[in-house]
Design an enzyme around this catalytic site. Structure first.
Site, PDB file in Angstrom:
ATOM      1  N   ARG A  19       7.854  11.279   0.019  1.00  0.00           N
ATOM      2  CA  ARG A  19       7.501   9.827  -0.588  1.00  0.00           C
ATOM      3  C   ARG A  19       7.819   9.032   0.686  1.00  0.00           C
ATOM      4  O   ARG A  19       6.919   8.282   1.173  1.00  0.00           O
ATOM      5  CB  ARG A  19       8.535   9.760  -1.717  1.00  0.00           C
ATOM      6  CG  ARG A  19       8.184   8.373  -2.417  1.00  0.00           C
ATOM      7  CD  ARG A  19       8.816   7.194  -2.001  1.00  0.00           C
ATOM      8  NE  ARG A  19      10.155   7.158  -1.649  1.00  0.00           N
ATOM      9  CZ  ARG A  19      11.054   6.191  -0.993  1.00  0.00           C
ATOM     10  NH1 ARG A  19      10.108   5.150  -0.436  1.00  0.00           N
ATOM     11  NH2 ARG A  19      12.157   6.340  -0.860  1.00  0.00           N
ATOM     12  N   ASP A  20       9.248   8.661   0.964  1.00  0.00           N
ATOM     13  CA  ASP A  20       9.396   7.696   1.998  1.00  0.00           C
ATOM     14  C   ASP A  20       8.654   8.047   3.211  1.00  0.00           C
ATOM     15  O   ASP A  20       8.170   7.085   3.915  1.00  0.00           O
ATOM     16  CB  ASP A  20      10.742   7.684   2.102  1.00  0.00           C
ATOM     17  CG  ASP A  20      11.439   6.376   2.724  1.00  0.00           C
ATOM     18  OD1 ASP A  20      10.622   5.404   3.052  1.00  0.00           O
ATOM     19  OD2 ASP A  20      12.530   6.038   2.686  1.00  0.00           O
ATOM     20  N   HIS A 211      21.430   6.263   2.790  1.00  0.00           N
ATOM     21  CA  HIS A 211      19.641   6.475   3.110  1.00  0.00           C
ATOM     22  C   HIS A 211      19.597   5.825   4.304  1.00  0.00           C
ATOM     23  O   HIS A 211      19.357   4.407   4.412  1.00  0.00           O
ATOM     24  CB  HIS A 211      19.048   5.618   2.072  1.00  0.00           C
ATOM     25  CG  HIS A 211      17.652   5.966   2.157  1.00  0.00           C
ATOM     26  ND1 HIS A 211      16.877   6.576   1.253  1.00  0.00           N
ATOM     27  CD2 HIS A 211      16.869   4.942   2.777  1.00  0.00           C
ATOM     28  CE1 HIS A 211      15.605   6.547   1.463  1.00  0.00           C
ATOM     29  NE2 HIS A 211      15.580   5.405   2.423  1.00  0.00           N
ATOM     30  N   HIS A 213      17.317   4.983   7.764  1.00  0.00           N
ATOM     31  CA  HIS A 213      16.448   5.198   8.827  1.00  0.00           C
ATOM     32  C   HIS A 213      16.984   5.003  10.232  1.00  0.00           C
ATOM     33  O   HIS A 213      17.919   4.377  10.409  1.00  0.00           O
ATOM     34  CB  HIS A 213      15.374   3.871   8.439  1.00  0.00           C
ATOM     35  CG  HIS A 213      14.670   4.195   7.050  1.00  0.00           C
ATOM     36  ND1 HIS A 213      13.315   4.600   6.981  1.00  0.00           N
ATOM     37  CD2 HIS A 213      15.096   3.853   5.925  1.00  0.00           C
ATOM     38  CE1 HIS A 213      12.957   4.507   5.741  1.00  0.00           C
ATOM     39  NE2 HIS A 213      14.079   4.279   5.021  1.00  0.00           N
ATOM     40  N   CYS A 244       9.207   2.109   5.760  1.00  0.00           N
ATOM     41  CA  CYS A 244       9.071   1.205   4.688  1.00  0.00           C
ATOM     42  C   CYS A 244       7.667   0.384   5.023  1.00  0.00           C
ATOM     43  O   CYS A 244       7.870  -0.454   6.008  1.00  0.00           O
ATOM     44  CB  CYS A 244       9.981   0.402   4.166  1.00  0.00           C
ATOM     45  SG  CYS A 244       9.332  -0.575   2.653  1.00  0.00           S
ATOM     46  N   ASN A 253      13.003   8.017   8.338  1.00  0.00           N
ATOM     47  CA  ASN A 253      14.452   7.994   8.019  1.00  0.00           C
ATOM     48  C   ASN A 253      14.895   9.325   8.695  1.00  0.00           C
ATOM     49  O   ASN A 253      14.027   9.684   9.682  1.00  0.00           O
ATOM     50  CB  ASN A 253      14.325   9.177   6.587  1.00  0.00           C
ATOM     51  CG  ASN A 253      13.909   7.988   5.394  1.00  0.00           C
ATOM     52  OD1 ASN A 253      12.595   7.912   5.257  1.00  0.00           O
ATOM     53  ND2 ASN A 253      14.542   7.703   4.586  1.00  0.00           N
TER      54      ASN A 253
HETATM   55  P1  HMG Z   1       2.579  -7.045  -8.574  1.00  0.00           P
HETATM   56  O1  HMG Z   1       1.269  -7.559  -7.976  1.00  0.00           O
HETATM   57  O2  HMG Z   1       3.772  -8.123  -8.776  1.00  0.00           O
HETATM   58  O3  HMG Z   1       2.299  -6.371  -9.833  1.00  0.00           O
HETATM   59  O4  HMG Z   1       3.207  -5.716  -7.928  1.00  0.00           O
HETATM   60  P2  HMG Z   1       1.340  -6.747 -11.182  1.00  0.00           P
HETATM   61  O5  HMG Z   1       1.874  -6.111 -12.386  1.00  0.00           O
HETATM   62  O6  HMG Z   1       0.925  -8.090 -11.150  1.00  0.00           O
HETATM   63  O7  HMG Z   1      -0.132  -5.863 -10.969  1.00  0.00           O
HETATM   64  C1  HMG Z   1      -0.937  -6.015  -9.560  1.00  0.00           C
HETATM   65  C2  HMG Z   1      -1.708  -4.832  -9.310  1.00  0.00           C
HETATM   66  O8  HMG Z   1      -1.036  -3.540  -9.373  1.00  0.00           O
HETATM   67  C3  HMG Z   1      -2.470  -4.804 -10.721  1.00  0.00           C
HETATM   68  O9  HMG Z   1      -3.845  -4.211 -10.374  1.00  0.00           O
HETATM   69  C4  HMG Z   1      -1.835  -3.477 -11.566  1.00  0.00           C
HETATM   70  O10 HMG Z   1      -2.527  -3.059 -12.616  1.00  0.00           O
HETATM   71  C5  HMG Z   1      -1.309  -2.614 -10.426  1.00  0.00           C
HETATM   72  P3  HMG Z   1      -4.950  -4.901 -10.256  1.00  0.00           P
HETATM   73  O11 HMG Z   1      -5.152  -5.757 -11.374  1.00  0.00           O
HETATM   74  O12 HMG Z   1      -4.924  -5.713  -8.723  1.00  0.00           O
HETATM   75  O13 HMG Z   1      -6.208  -3.763  -9.660  1.00  0.00           O
HETATM   76  N1  HMG Z   1       0.064  -1.974 -10.778  1.00  0.00           N
HETATM   77  C6  HMG Z   1       0.040  -0.631 -10.607  1.00  0.00           C
HETATM   78  N2  HMG Z   1      -0.657   0.172 -10.158  1.00  0.00           N
HETATM   79  C7  HMG Z   1      -0.031   1.575 -10.213  1.00  0.00           C
HETATM   80  N3  HMG Z   1       1.127   1.698 -10.780  1.00  0.00           N
HETATM   81  C8  HMG Z   1       2.095   1.011 -10.946  1.00  0.00           C
HETATM   82  C9  HMG Z   1       1.360  -0.398 -10.852  1.00  0.00           C
HETATM   83  N4  HMG Z   1       1.957  -1.735 -11.310  1.00  0.00           N
HETATM   84  C10 HMG Z   1       1.123  -2.548 -11.352  1.00  0.00           C
HETATM   85  N5  HMG Z   1       3.300   1.286 -11.392  1.00  0.00           N
HETATM   86  C11 HMG Z   1       4.472  -3.635  -7.704  1.00  0.00           C
HETATM   87  C12 HMG Z   1       4.284  -5.066  -8.453  1.00  0.00           C
HETATM   88  C13 HMG Z   1       5.654  -3.203  -7.940  1.00  0.00           C
HETATM   89  C14 HMG Z   1       3.352  -2.611  -8.656  1.00  0.00           C
HETATM   90  C15 HMG Z   1       4.033  -3.518  -6.418  1.00  0.00           C
HETATM   91  O14 HMG Z   1       4.616  -4.733  -5.671  1.00  0.00           O
HETATM   92  C16 HMG Z   1       4.081  -2.421  -5.492  1.00  0.00           C
HETATM   93  O15 HMG Z   1       3.108  -1.397  -5.744  1.00  0.00           O
HETATM   94  N6  HMG Z   1       4.776  -2.516  -4.457  1.00  0.00           N
HETATM   95  C17 HMG Z   1       4.929  -1.210  -3.739  1.00  0.00           C
HETATM   96  C18 HMG Z   1       6.336  -1.134  -3.205  1.00  0.00           C
HETATM   97  C19 HMG Z   1       6.612  -0.052  -2.566  1.00  0.00           C
HETATM   98  O16 HMG Z   1       6.100   1.208  -2.964  1.00  0.00           O
HETATM   99  N7  HMG Z   1       7.389   0.098  -1.371  1.00  0.00           N
HETATM  100  C20 HMG Z   1       7.812   1.352  -0.637  1.00  0.00           C
HETATM  101  C21 HMG Z   1       8.863   1.959  -1.421  1.00  0.00           C
HETATM  102  S1  HMG Z   1      10.290   1.316  -1.221  1.00  0.00           S
HETATM  103  C22 HMG Z   1      11.354   1.813   0.025  1.00  0.00           C
HETATM  104  O17 HMG Z   1      10.630   2.489   0.482  1.00  0.00           O
HETATM  105  C23 HMG Z   1      12.845   1.562   0.283  1.00  0.00           C
HETATM  106  C24 HMG Z   1      13.473   2.731  -0.090  1.00  0.00           C
HETATM  107  O18 HMG Z   1      13.181   3.950   0.738  1.00  0.00           O
HETATM  108  C25 HMG Z   1      15.054   2.424   0.352  1.00  0.00           C
HETATM  109  C26 HMG Z   1      15.102   1.818   1.843  1.00  0.00           C
HETATM  110  O19 HMG Z   1      14.669   2.677   2.945  1.00  0.00           O
HETATM  111  O20 HMG Z   1      15.855   0.822   1.487  1.00  0.00           O
HETATM  112  C27 HMG Z   1      13.384   3.139  -1.540  1.00  0.00           C
HETATM  113 MG    MG Z   2      13.517   4.258   2.892  1.00  0.00          MG
END
Ligand code: HMG
Ligand code: MG
Length: 306
Positions: A19-20, A211, A213, A244, A253
Site C-alpha cells: 500500500r504505502d 511509522h 519514512h 506519500c 518507508n
Molecule cells: P474528495 O474529492 O474530497 O471527495 O476526496 P468527494 O467525496 O468529493 O469525491 C471526489 C471523487 O472521488 C468522486 O469521483 C468520488 O466518487 C470519488 P468523481 O465524481 O470525481 O469521479 N471518491 C472515491 N472513489 C473511490 N473510493 C473512495 C472514494 N471517495 C470519493 N473511497 C478522498 C476525498 C479522501 C476520497 C480523496 O482525497 C482521496 O482519495 N485521497 C487519497 C489520499 C491517499 O490515499 N493518500 C495516501 C495515503 S495516506 C499516507 O500515505 C500516509 C500514511 O502512510 C501515514 C504517514 O506516512 O504519515 C498513512
Molecule cells: Mg506512510
C-alpha cells in the site's frame, strides 16, 4: 539499565509495502504481481499486511486494483490483510471484498490534511465516526494513522502536543492502535523522544505504533529509540518502497529488510524468515526495474552473489 531490560522480546511488523510502498510508484504493477508480492510476504512469516487502499483512483491510480487484489487473494489464516479507508465509501468497498481490518488516516497538520484527504482535521475525525461504528457492527478492527508527527511538508514543525491531541481523539474514537507517521522522515532521536513522550502521556504506549519514512536516513535510529521507550509495533515497507504522493519529497518507508536485520541483531523475535523476505523485496524491485532501497538487501546479495 541493560538492553535486555529496556527492549521488547518480540516486535510486530506491519508491512505497508503493497500500500504505502506502491502508492507512490509511477510504474503500474498488475494486481496479479501485487498478489504474488503479498503471498511472498505472508510466506516469509509477516502476519500483518496492508494490502491496498480504497481511495479515489483519480488521486492514487496505483491503488485502483485494490478490490481485485482482495477478491483474488488466497489468504493464510494467520495473516491479517488490511486496507486503508478514508471515508464510508472506501469502508464499504473494503467490506465488500472482505478486508480483515481497515485503517483510517488523519494528520496532526491542517495543511497536510487538506492536501491529502481534502478536508480539515476536524472534518476528517467526523468522517471517521461512521466508519468506526460500521466496522464495529461488522466486527472489523480499525487502526488509526496520524501523519506528520514530527513535521509537515507545508507547515514545518509540528508540536508534540498537536500530535498527542489527534492521537488521543483517534484512540478514544475506537482505534485499537494508533500509528504515528513521520511522513517526511525528518525525525531525529531527540524529536522522536519528545513526540513519543507527549503522545504516550495521553495514549498507552502499548496502543501505539511507529511509522517512519526514511527520507533523512534516520528511521532505524528512530525505531531503536522507540523500542527503548516501549513501542512494540513497527510499520515498514518491503524494499523501502514508496512514500506519500501528497508529501513532496517524502521517500519510502524504512525497508522491512533493514528493520528485521536490526531486530535479529538485538535477538528480538519477529517470526520472519529473512531470506524469504529478501526474495520478496527483489521480486517487487525487479518488477519496478530498480534495486531495493535497503542496504541490507543489497549487501546480502553482493555477498551471496544471488
Ligand atoms: P474528495 O474529492 O474530497 O471527495 O476526496 P468527494 O467525496 O468529493 O469525491 C471526489 C471523487 O472521488 C468522486 O469521483 C468520488 O466518487 C470519488 P468523481 O465524481 O470525481 O469521479 N471518491 C472515491 N472513489 C473511490 N473510493 C473512495 C472514494 N471517495 C470519493 N473511497 C478522498 C476525498 C479522501 C476520497 C480523496 O482525497 C482521496 O482519495 N485521497 C487519497 C489520499 C491517499 O490515499 N493518500 C495516501 C495515503 S495516506 C499516507 O500515505 C500516509 C500514511 O502512510 C501515514 C504517514 O506516512 O504519515 C498513512
Ligand atoms: Mg506512510
Amino acid at each position: 539499565m541493560t538492553l535486555a531490560n529496556t527492549l521488547p522480546k518480540t516486535v510486530k511488523i506491519v508491512e505497508v509495502g503493497p500500500r504505502d510502498g506502491l502508492q507512490n510508484e509511477k510504474t503500474l504493477i498488475s494486481a496479479d504481481d501485487k498478489i504474488i508480492l503479498i503471498n511472498k510476504l505472508a510466506d516469509a512469516g509477516i502476519n500483518y499486511i496492508e494490502s491496498g487502499s480504497f481511495v479515489s483512483p483519480k488521486w492514487v491510480p496505483q491503488m485502483a486494483t485494490s478490490s481485485e487484489i482482495f477478491k483474488k487473494l488466497t489468504r493464510k489464516p494467520s495473516v491479517t490483510y488490511a486496507a486503508l479507508t478514508p471515508n464510508m465509501r472506501g469502508f464499504e468497498n473494503a467490506l465488500a471484498v472482505n478486508a480483515d481490518e481497515v485503517a483510517i488516516f488523519g494528520a496532526a497538520s491542517e495543511s497536510f490534511s487538506q492536501k491529502n484527504i481534502n478536508c480539515s482535521i476536524e472534518e476528517s475525525l467526523e468522517r471517521f465516526v461512521p466508519i468506526i461504528a460500521a466496522a464495529k457492527k461488522s466486527n472489523i478492527k480499525v487502526r488509526g494513522y496520524v501523519s506528520c508527527v514530527i513535521g509537515c511538508p507545508y507547515e514545518g514543525d509540528i508540536t508534540p502536543e498537536q500530535v498527542a491531541a489527534v492521537a488521543l481523539k483517534m484512540y478514544q474514537m475506537g482505534c485499537y492502535e494508533v500509528s504515528l507517521g513521520d511522513t517526511i522522515g525528518i525525525g531525529t532521536v531527540a524529536s522522536v523522544q519528545k513526540m513519543l513522550q507527549a503522545v504516550s502521556a495521553k495514549v498507552p504506549i502499548e496502543k501505539l505504533a511507529v511509522h517512519f519514512h526514511d527520507t533523512y536516513g534516520q528511521a532505524l535510529t528512530n525505531i531503536y529509540t522507540a523500542l527503548q521507550m516501549g513501542i512494540k509495533v513497527v510499520d515498514s515497507a518491503i524494499a523501502g518502497l514508496g512514500g506519500c504522493p501528497y508529501a513532496k519529497g517524502a521517500s519510502g518507508n524504512v525497508a522491512t529488510e533493514d528493520v528485521v536485520y536490526l531486530l535479529n541483531g538485538l535477538n528480538i523475535d519477529t517470526g520472519i524468515n529473512f531470506k524469504k523476505l529478501l526474495d520478496a523485496g527483489w521480486f517487487i524491485s525487479d518488477k519496478l526495474g530498480k534495486e531495493p532501497i535497503s542496504k541490507v538487501s543489497n549487501a546480502y546479495r553482493a555477498k551471496h552473489n544471488n
